[in-house]
Design a protein around this motif. Structure first.
Motif, PDB file in Angstrom:
ATOM      1  N   LEU A  30       0.820  -1.208   0.000  1.00 18.02           N
ATOM      2  CA  LEU A  30       0.000   0.000   0.000  1.00 18.02           C
ATOM      3  C   LEU A  30       0.854   1.258   0.000  1.00 18.02           C
ATOM      4  CD1 LEU A  30      -3.039  -0.787   2.311  1.00 18.02           C
ATOM      5  CD2 LEU A  30      -2.939  -0.687  -0.164  1.00 18.02           C
ATOM      6  N   LEU A  31       2.031   1.204   0.599  1.00 16.33           N
ATOM      7  CA  LEU A  31       2.928   2.352   0.553  1.00 16.33           C
ATOM      8  C   LEU A  31       3.327   2.658  -0.885  1.00 16.33           C
ATOM      9  CD1 LEU A  31       4.692   4.478   1.958  1.00 16.33           C
ATOM     10  CD2 LEU A  31       6.477   2.745   2.170  1.00 16.33           C
ATOM     11  N   LEU A  32       3.697   1.618  -1.632  1.00 17.39           N
ATOM     12  CA  LEU A  32       4.067   1.813  -3.035  1.00 17.39           C
ATOM     13  C   LEU A  32       2.885   2.335  -3.839  1.00 17.39           C
ATOM     14  CD1 LEU A  32       5.999   1.497  -5.417  1.00 17.39           C
ATOM     15  CD2 LEU A  32       5.286  -0.892  -5.579  1.00 17.39           C
ATOM     16  N   LEU A  33       1.716   1.737  -3.662  1.00 21.39           N
ATOM     17  CA  LEU A  33       0.544   2.164  -4.424  1.00 21.39           C
ATOM     18  C   LEU A  33       0.139   3.588  -4.080  1.00 21.39           C
ATOM     19  CD1 LEU A  33      -1.654  -1.070  -4.289  1.00 21.39           C
ATOM     20  CD2 LEU A  33      -0.218  -0.257  -6.169  1.00 21.39           C
ATOM     21  N   GLN A  34       0.244   3.976  -2.822  1.00 21.65           N
ATOM     22  CA  GLN A  34      -0.144   5.326  -2.442  1.00 21.65           C
ATOM     23  C   GLN A  34       0.847   6.362  -2.947  1.00 21.65           C
ATOM     24  OE1 GLN A  34      -1.318   5.980   1.597  1.00 21.65           O
ATOM     25  NE2 GLN A  34      -2.577   4.149   1.715  1.00 21.65           N
ATOM     26  N   ILE A  35       2.121   6.026  -2.985  1.00 19.99           N
ATOM     27  CA  ILE A  35       3.096   6.973  -3.533  1.00 19.99           C
ATOM     28  C   ILE A  35       2.832   7.203  -5.015  1.00 19.99           C
ATOM     29  CG2 ILE A  35       5.539   7.264  -4.101  1.00 19.99           C
ATOM     30  CD1 ILE A  35       6.229   5.972  -1.463  1.00 19.99           C
ATOM     31  N   VAL A  36       2.610   6.124  -5.751  1.00 20.69           N
ATOM     32  CA  VAL A  36       2.334   6.259  -7.186  1.00 20.69           C
ATOM     33  C   VAL A  36       1.039   7.036  -7.408  1.00 20.69           C
ATOM     34  CG1 VAL A  36       1.811   4.974  -9.283  1.00 20.69           C
ATOM     35  CG2 VAL A  36       3.620   4.180  -7.771  1.00 20.69           C
ATOM     36  N   ALA A  37       0.022   6.784  -6.600  1.00 22.58           N
ATOM     37  CA  ALA A  37      -1.262   7.464  -6.778  1.00 22.58           C
ATOM     38  C   ALA A  37      -1.185   8.933  -6.391  1.00 22.58           C
ATOM     39  CB  ALA A  37      -2.340   6.757  -5.956  1.00 22.58           C
ATOM     40  N   THR A  38      -0.533   9.239  -5.285  1.00 23.48           N
ATOM     41  CA  THR A  38      -0.491  10.639  -4.839  1.00 23.48           C
ATOM     42  C   THR A  38       0.368  11.509  -5.750  1.00 23.48           C
ATOM     43  OG1 THR A  38       1.314  10.019  -3.315  1.00 23.48           O
ATOM     44  CG2 THR A  38      -0.926  10.123  -2.419  1.00 23.48           C
ATOM     45  N   MET A  39       1.354  10.944  -6.402  1.00 27.68           N
ATOM     46  CA  MET A  39       2.166  11.744  -7.320  1.00 27.68           C
ATOM     47  C   MET A  39       1.415  12.058  -8.611  1.00 27.68           C
ATOM     48  SD  MET A  39       6.086  10.421  -6.932  1.00 27.68           S
ATOM     49  CE  MET A  39       6.649  11.844  -7.855  1.00 27.68           C
ATOM     50  N   GLN A  40       0.258  11.414  -8.827  1.00 30.05           N
ATOM     51  CA  GLN A  40      -0.555  11.701 -10.000  1.00 30.05           C
ATOM     52  C   GLN A  40      -1.832  12.451  -9.622  1.00 30.05           C
ATOM     53  OE1 GLN A  40      -0.718   8.293 -12.903  1.00 30.05           O
ATOM     54  NE2 GLN A  40       0.231   7.178 -11.230  1.00 30.05           N
TER      55      GLN A  40
ATOM     56  N   LEU B  27       8.390   7.442 -11.940  1.00 30.79           N
ATOM     57  CA  LEU B  27       7.599   6.468 -11.186  1.00 30.79           C
ATOM     58  C   LEU B  27       8.090   5.040 -11.435  1.00 30.79           C
ATOM     59  CD1 LEU B  27       3.977   7.877 -11.566  1.00 30.79           C
ATOM     60  CD2 LEU B  27       5.525   8.074  -9.628  1.00 30.79           C
ATOM     61  N   ALA B  28       8.477   4.735 -12.686  1.00 32.00           N
ATOM     62  CA  ALA B  28       8.989   3.392 -12.968  1.00 32.00           C
ATOM     63  C   ALA B  28      10.312   3.149 -12.249  1.00 32.00           C
ATOM     64  CB  ALA B  28       9.155   3.207 -14.479  1.00 32.00           C
ATOM     65  N   SER B  29      11.182   4.172 -12.213  1.00 29.15           N
ATOM     66  CA  SER B  29      12.463   4.028 -11.515  1.00 29.15           C
ATOM     67  C   SER B  29      12.245   3.845 -10.019  1.00 29.15           C
ATOM     68  CB  SER B  29      13.338   5.251 -11.773  1.00 29.15           C
ATOM     69  OG  SER B  29      13.575   5.420 -13.154  1.00 29.15           O
ATOM     70  N   PHE B  30      11.332   4.634  -9.465  1.00 27.97           N
ATOM     71  CA  PHE B  30      11.051   4.489  -8.033  1.00 27.97           C
ATOM     72  C   PHE B  30      10.467   3.120  -7.722  1.00 27.97           C
ATOM     73  CE2 PHE B  30       7.813   4.638  -4.713  1.00 27.97           C
ATOM     74  CZ  PHE B  30       8.600   4.947  -3.625  1.00 27.97           C
ATOM     75  N   SER B  31       9.545   2.640  -8.560  1.00 24.62           N
ATOM     76  CA  SER B  31       8.928   1.334  -8.318  1.00 24.62           C
ATOM     77  C   SER B  31       9.968   0.224  -8.395  1.00 24.62           C
ATOM     78  CB  SER B  31       7.809   1.090  -9.328  1.00 24.62           C
ATOM     79  OG  SER B  31       6.811   2.087  -9.225  1.00 24.62           O
ATOM     80  N   GLY B  32      10.873   0.305  -9.390  1.00 23.98           N
ATOM     81  CA  GLY B  32      11.921  -0.706  -9.498  1.00 23.98           C
ATOM     82  C   GLY B  32      12.867  -0.686  -8.309  1.00 23.98           C
TER      83      GLY B  32
ATOM     84  N   TYR C 298      12.178   0.467  -5.315  1.00 26.00           N
ATOM     85  CA  TYR C 298      11.440   0.022  -4.130  1.00 26.00           C
ATOM     86  C   TYR C 298      11.317  -1.497  -4.106  1.00 26.00           C
ATOM     87  CZ  TYR C 298       7.758  -0.151  -0.602  1.00 26.00           C
ATOM     88  OH  TYR C 298       7.031  -0.423   0.526  1.00 26.00           O
ATOM     89  N   ALA C 299      11.032  -2.103  -5.267  1.00 25.97           N
ATOM     90  CA  ALA C 299      10.932  -3.563  -5.323  1.00 25.97           C
ATOM     91  C   ALA C 299      12.274  -4.220  -5.011  1.00 25.97           C
ATOM     92  CB  ALA C 299      10.436  -3.984  -6.705  1.00 25.97           C
ATOM     93  N   ARG C 300      13.353  -3.621  -5.485  1.00 23.76           N
ATOM     94  CA  ARG C 300      14.675  -4.196  -5.214  1.00 23.76           C
ATOM     95  C   ARG C 300      15.023  -4.101  -3.739  1.00 23.76           C
ATOM     96  NH1 ARG C 300      20.308  -2.622  -8.411  1.00 23.76           N
ATOM     97  NH2 ARG C 300      21.646  -4.121  -7.319  1.00 23.76           N
TER      98      ARG C 300
ATOM     99  N   ALA D 151      15.645  -7.151  -1.047  1.00 26.19           N
ATOM    100  CA  ALA D 151      16.868  -7.216  -0.227  1.00 26.19           C
ATOM    101  C   ALA D 151      16.523  -7.285   1.253  1.00 26.19           C
ATOM    102  CB  ALA D 151      17.749  -5.993  -0.519  1.00 26.19           C
ATOM    103  N   ALA D 152      15.465  -6.596   1.667  1.00 26.51           N
ATOM    104  CA  ALA D 152      15.072  -6.637   3.081  1.00 26.51           C
ATOM    105  C   ALA D 152      14.528  -8.005   3.468  1.00 26.51           C
ATOM    106  CB  ALA D 152      14.014  -5.568   3.360  1.00 26.51           C
ATOM    107  N   ASP D 153      13.878  -8.692   2.512  1.00 27.42           N
ATOM    108  CA  ASP D 153      13.358 -10.031   2.815  1.00 27.42           C
ATOM    109  C   ASP D 153      14.503 -11.045   2.931  1.00 27.42           C
ATOM    110  OD1 ASP D 153      10.840  -9.032   2.792  1.00 27.42           O
ATOM    111  OD2 ASP D 153      10.465  -9.523   0.700  1.00 27.42           O
TER     112      ASP D 153
END
Length: 313
Positions: free
Chosen positions: A239-249, A298-303, A305-307, A311-313
């Motif tokens: 939800l953090l990732l989805l909210q960042i992408v949504a709020t920036m638009q 947004l694509a760079s941030f999403s990539g 964030y996923a990386r 790494a945290a897992d």
């Protein structure tokens, strides 16, 4: 010791299917696959027409300029033009400010409300409906309702402040409070969906974990920190990732509340600047270039964030 050998016995083979049965089975499989692929083809055509083609067209238009009906290739001129526009940098500052404030309120408040709802024992269903009610309202109606609340003369918020003998605020008419006012309205409009997602995740946590924490003497805050947050970490991250992408638009709230720009351009966002380039200035090349820049960000941030999440897992 003598070795004992056991001979494997073959089961008698059943009667071979006749050619008519094989043909009937083949037709049935082909018909079933054609139906499945037909439904899939419809979905692919919808995505191609309404998602993929506009994205490809935007990339192409970002390198073009259309003037008096003639389209020419201009390379990176549109990108240079928007980078030299002072409104470009102001829009990005406002967008990042909105994202930060929206995460501070829109990410934390729904989680707190979900925890409170999860702790209740009575009237839980009615409160869920009450929390989700703003999501069911049309966005335009919700924004216009808040525009009435923010009115400096007869708005609800200033009326409450006058009743409490507190200083009133200009809300949307001041550059220092306009963005915060937009964030409050957006948080109220969208928090219901996130609250229900959090609540569903909380109800999936085993009750034995809370009982063990209570036996160890953990209070409410310690149970939330050591049990609730670790058990819902995946949902929180998503939800953090989805909210960042949504709020920036963000577009609807500042467009309807402050006309898009706001006092001294304090609520001009990147998406509203794209709207201005395209429909106010008739400069579709610059609008497409700015949209491409946002897509890359947004694509760079999403990539990234996923990386970092992997790494945290």
């Amino acid at each position: 010791m003598a070795a004992i050998s056991v001979s494997a016995r073959r089961r008698p083979a059943g009667p071979a299917p006749d050619p008519a049965s094989r043909r009937a089975g083949l037709k049935q499989r082909v018909r079933r696959n054609l139906t499945a692929h037909g439904f899939l083809l419809g979905a692919l055509l919808c995505f191609a027409c309404f998602s993929w083609y506009p994205m490809v067209r935007e990339v192409v238009m970002s390198f073009q300029r259309t003037k008096r009906g003639r389209t020419t290739w201009v390379g990176l001129d549109n990108l240079h033009r928007i980078l030299q526009d002072p409104a470009f940098w102001q829009a990005w500052r406002n967008t990042l400010l909105f994202t930060a404030l929206a995460l501070l309120l829109g990410f934390a408040v729904p989680f707190v409300v979900a925890v409170l709802l999860n702790e209740l024992r009575h009237a839980r269903a009615y409160l869920r409906i009450l929390v989700y009610l703003p999501v069911m309202m049309p966005p335009v109606a919700s924004v216009l309702l808040f525009k009435y609340f923010y009115d400096p003369s007869y708005g609800l918020f200033n009326s409450v402040l006058r009743f409490l003998h507190l200083p009133t605020s200009a809300w949307l008419n001041s550059s220092s409070t306009a963005m915060l006012s937009v964030v409050i309205a957006a948080t109220w409009m969208n928090m219901g969906g996130a609250t229900l997602v959090y609540l569903a995740a909380l109800q999936g946590i085993p009750g034995e974990l809370y009982e063990a924490a209570e036996l160890d003497g953990a209070g409410l805050l310690r149970r939330i920190w050591h049990v609730t947050i670790p058990q819902t970490r995946l949902i929180l991250s998503l939800l953090l990732l989805l909210q960042i992408v949504a709020t920036m638009q963000v577009f609807v709230e500042p467009f309807l509340l402050t006309g898009g720009n706001g006092p001294q351009g304090s609520t001009t966002t990147v998406v509203y600047l794209i709207y201005q380039y395209a429909f106010n200035f008739n400069n579709y090349g610059s609008a497409s270039a700015l949209g491409l820049v946002m897509l890359i960000v947004l694509a760079s941030f999403s990539g990234l964030y996923a990386r970092l999440s992997r790494a945290a897992d």
